[in-house]
Design a protein around this motif. Structure first.
Motif, short mmCIF file in Angstrom:
data_model
loop_
_atom_site.label_atom_id
_atom_site.label_comp_id
_atom_site.label_asym_id
_atom_site.label_seq_id
_atom_site.Cartn_x
_atom_site.Cartn_y
_atom_site.Cartn_z
N ALA A 6 0.69 -1.60 0.12
CA ALA A 6 0.15 -0.12 -0.03
C ALA A 6 1.03 0.76 0.01
CB ALA A 6 -1.18 -0.31 1.19
N GLU A 7 2.01 0.86 0.56
CA GLU A 7 3.25 2.59 0.87
C GLU A 7 3.56 2.75 -0.25
OE1 GLU A 7 3.40 -0.60 2.70
OE2 GLU A 7 2.28 0.33 4.02
N THR A 8 3.75 1.58 -1.33
CA THR A 8 4.31 2.07 -2.42
C THR A 8 3.14 2.92 -3.70
OG1 THR A 8 5.55 0.10 -2.39
CG2 THR A 8 5.08 0.69 -4.48
N LEU A 9 2.31 1.79 -3.55
CA LEU A 9 0.83 2.74 -4.08
C LEU A 9 0.68 3.90 -3.87
CD1 LEU A 9 -1.47 -0.29 -4.37
CD2 LEU A 9 -0.27 0.98 -6.51
N GLU A 10 0.76 4.45 -2.14
CA GLU A 10 0.99 5.23 -1.82
C GLU A 10 1.71 6.37 -2.32
OE1 GLU A 10 0.21 7.59 2.28
OE2 GLU A 10 -1.45 5.53 1.76
N ALA A 11 2.75 6.15 -2.65
CA ALA A 11 4.06 7.25 -2.40
C ALA A 11 4.09 7.36 -4.30
CB ALA A 11 5.62 6.67 -2.39
N HIS A 12 3.84 6.51 -5.03
CA HIS A 12 4.34 6.49 -6.06
C HIS A 12 3.27 6.14 -7.41
CE1 HIS A 12 7.73 5.99 -5.55
NE2 HIS A 12 7.76 5.10 -4.48
N GLY A 13 1.85 6.13 -6.59
CA GLY A 13 0.86 5.49 -8.02
C GLY A 13 0.89 3.97 -8.68
N ALA A 14 0.11 3.59 -8.92
CA ALA A 14 -0.18 2.02 -9.41
C ALA A 14 0.63 2.15 -11.19
CB ALA A 14 -1.44 1.96 -10.00
N VAL A 15 0.97 3.71 -11.76
CA VAL A 15 1.49 3.57 -12.89
C VAL A 15 2.45 4.20 -12.60
CG1 VAL A 15 1.49 4.58 -14.95
CG2 VAL A 15 -0.31 3.90 -13.47
N SER A 16 3.47 2.95 -11.91
CA SER A 16 4.80 3.83 -12.11
C SER A 16 5.82 2.02 -11.65
CB SER A 16 5.19 3.76 -10.07
OG SER A 16 4.71 2.65 -9.36
N GLU A 17 7.49 2.77 -11.85
CA GLU A 17 8.29 0.80 -12.17
C GLU A 17 8.42 0.84 -10.75
OE1 GLU A 17 11.99 3.06 -13.45
OE2 GLU A 17 10.93 3.04 -16.01
N GLU A 18 7.83 1.29 -9.97
CA GLU A 18 7.99 0.82 -8.15
C GLU A 18 7.22 -0.21 -8.07
OE1 GLU A 18 10.46 4.94 -8.16
OE2 GLU A 18 8.05 4.31 -9.32
N VAL A 19 5.48 -0.03 -9.23
CA VAL A 19 4.99 -1.29 -8.93
C VAL A 19 4.86 -1.86 -9.82
CG1 VAL A 19 2.64 -1.35 -9.11
CG2 VAL A 19 2.82 0.88 -7.89
N ALA A 20 5.68 -1.67 -10.87
CA ALA A 20 5.98 -2.38 -11.53
C ALA A 20 6.74 -3.58 -11.55
CB ALA A 20 6.29 -1.94 -12.54
N ARG A 21 7.41 -2.97 -10.41
CA ARG A 21 9.06 -4.13 -10.20
C ARG A 21 7.88 -5.00 -8.73
NH1 ARG A 21 13.53 -3.46 -9.27
NH2 ARG A 21 13.81 -1.71 -9.97
N GLU A 22 7.16 -4.64 -7.81
CA GLU A 22 6.69 -4.99 -7.01
C GLU A 22 5.10 -6.36 -7.46
OE1 GLU A 22 5.42 -2.68 -3.73
OE2 GLU A 22 7.42 -2.26 -3.30
N MET A 23 4.98 -5.88 -8.68
CA MET A 23 3.78 -6.82 -9.49
C MET A 23 5.05 -8.13 -10.25
SD MET A 23 1.27 -4.12 -11.64
CE MET A 23 0.75 -5.33 -12.37
N ALA A 24 5.63 -7.70 -10.76
CA ALA A 24 6.29 -8.88 -11.36
C ALA A 24 7.17 -9.70 -9.94
CB ALA A 24 7.45 -8.05 -12.47
N GLU A 25 7.53 -9.06 -9.14
CA GLU A 25 8.25 -9.92 -8.39
C GLU A 25 7.08 -10.66 -7.56
OE1 GLU A 25 10.60 -6.86 -6.21
OE2 GLU A 25 12.25 -7.26 -7.34
N GLY A 26 5.75 -10.48 -7.23
CA GLY A 26 4.94 -10.53 -6.54
C GLY A 26 4.64 -12.42 -7.71
N ALA A 27 4.91 -11.97 -8.76
CA ALA A 27 3.74 -13.26 -9.44
C ALA A 27 5.21 -13.85 -9.62
CB ALA A 27 4.05 -12.40 -11.24
N LEU A 28 6.19 -14.14 -9.32
CA LEU A 28 7.23 -14.95 -9.15
C LEU A 28 6.88 -15.36 -7.55
CD1 LEU A 28 10.91 -13.69 -10.80
CD2 LEU A 28 9.03 -15.61 -11.46
N THR A 29 7.08 -14.59 -7.11
CA THR A 29 6.80 -14.90 -5.54
C THR A 29 5.49 -16.31 -5.45
OG1 THR A 29 7.85 -12.68 -4.85
CG2 THR A 29 6.31 -14.58 -2.77
N ASN A 30 4.44 -15.71 -6.15
CA ASN A 30 3.06 -16.48 -5.41
C ASN A 30 2.65 -17.66 -7.01
OD1 ASN A 30 2.22 -15.10 -3.14
ND2 ASN A 30 2.97 -13.66 -4.81
N SER A 31 4.17 -18.13 -7.58
CA SER A 31 3.52 -18.82 -8.70
C SER A 31 5.13 -20.28 -8.95
CB SER A 31 3.57 -17.86 -10.20
OG SER A 31 4.69 -17.47 -10.31
N ARG A 32 5.05 -20.48 -9.98
CA ARG A 32 6.18 -21.73 -10.11
C ARG A 32 6.67 -21.30 -11.16
NH1 ARG A 32 1.67 -24.39 -8.36
NH2 ARG A 32 2.05 -25.60 -6.14
N ALA A 33 6.77 -19.99 -11.28
CA ALA A 33 7.51 -19.81 -12.24
C ALA A 33 8.58 -18.94 -12.61
CB ALA A 33 6.50 -18.34 -13.38
#
Length: 158
Positions: free
Chosen positions: A65-92
């Motif tokens: 939530a802190e990342t979204l609040e500080a940078h907004g959904a359209v940001s490299e910071e959120v894109a980074r957390e999304m990609a890393e979260g997809a790895l963490t929450n999958s077998r990819a």
């Protein structure tokens, strides 16, 4: 769609024994659809997350939530957390993320056509980038973003 390129991308992932995942916002699953359009993709494509809302980004991918609040959904910071979260929450082994403003709309600080991407691969640093596709219309921005994400997946296998 980029059928030949997608088939080649899947063949390369298959050759290297890599599983792929997607985390998409503004493209709404277009990258996952492109990957799964090719017969036999199930041995390479592990899963896709369509996280259109901020709540979905937090719940399914662990975006803070802190990342979204500080940078907004359209940001490299959120894109980074999304990609890393997809790895963490999958077998990819590799995950690509997309978050952007397909249009219509946008603002002075975040114009229509701005799309942020992330690509995470196990054992490597996560790569992020922003592309300004411009106000070319919702469908064209989404299609261009899908193609860029596929390119990023291919580059992550090099």
């Amino acid at each position: 769609m980029a059928g030949v390129a997608v088939a080649e991308l899947l063949a390369r992932a298959r050759y290297w024994g890599l599983k792929l995942a997607t985390a998409e916002s503004c493209t709404g699953g277009m990258v996952a659809a492109a990957l799964t359009e090719v017969a036999g993709s199930s041995d390479v494509f592990e899963r896709g997350f369509v996280t259109y809302s901020n709540e979905a980004k937090m719940e399914l991918l662990g975006v803070r939530a802190e990342t979204l609040e500080a940078h907004g959904a359209v940001s490299e910071e959120v894109a980074r957390e999304m990609a890393e979260g997809a790895l963490t929450n999958s077998r990819a082994d590799i995950a690509v993320s997309i978050t952007g403003i397909a249009g219509p709309g946008g603002s002075e600080h975040k114009p229509e056509g701005r799309v942020c991407f992330g690509v995470a691969r196990k054992g490597r640093a996560t790569r992020v980038e922003t592309v300004e596709f411009g106000a070319r219309g919702r469908a064209k921005v989404r299609e261009a973003a899908m193609h860029r994400a596929l390119e990023m997946l291919a580059q992550a296998m090099e």
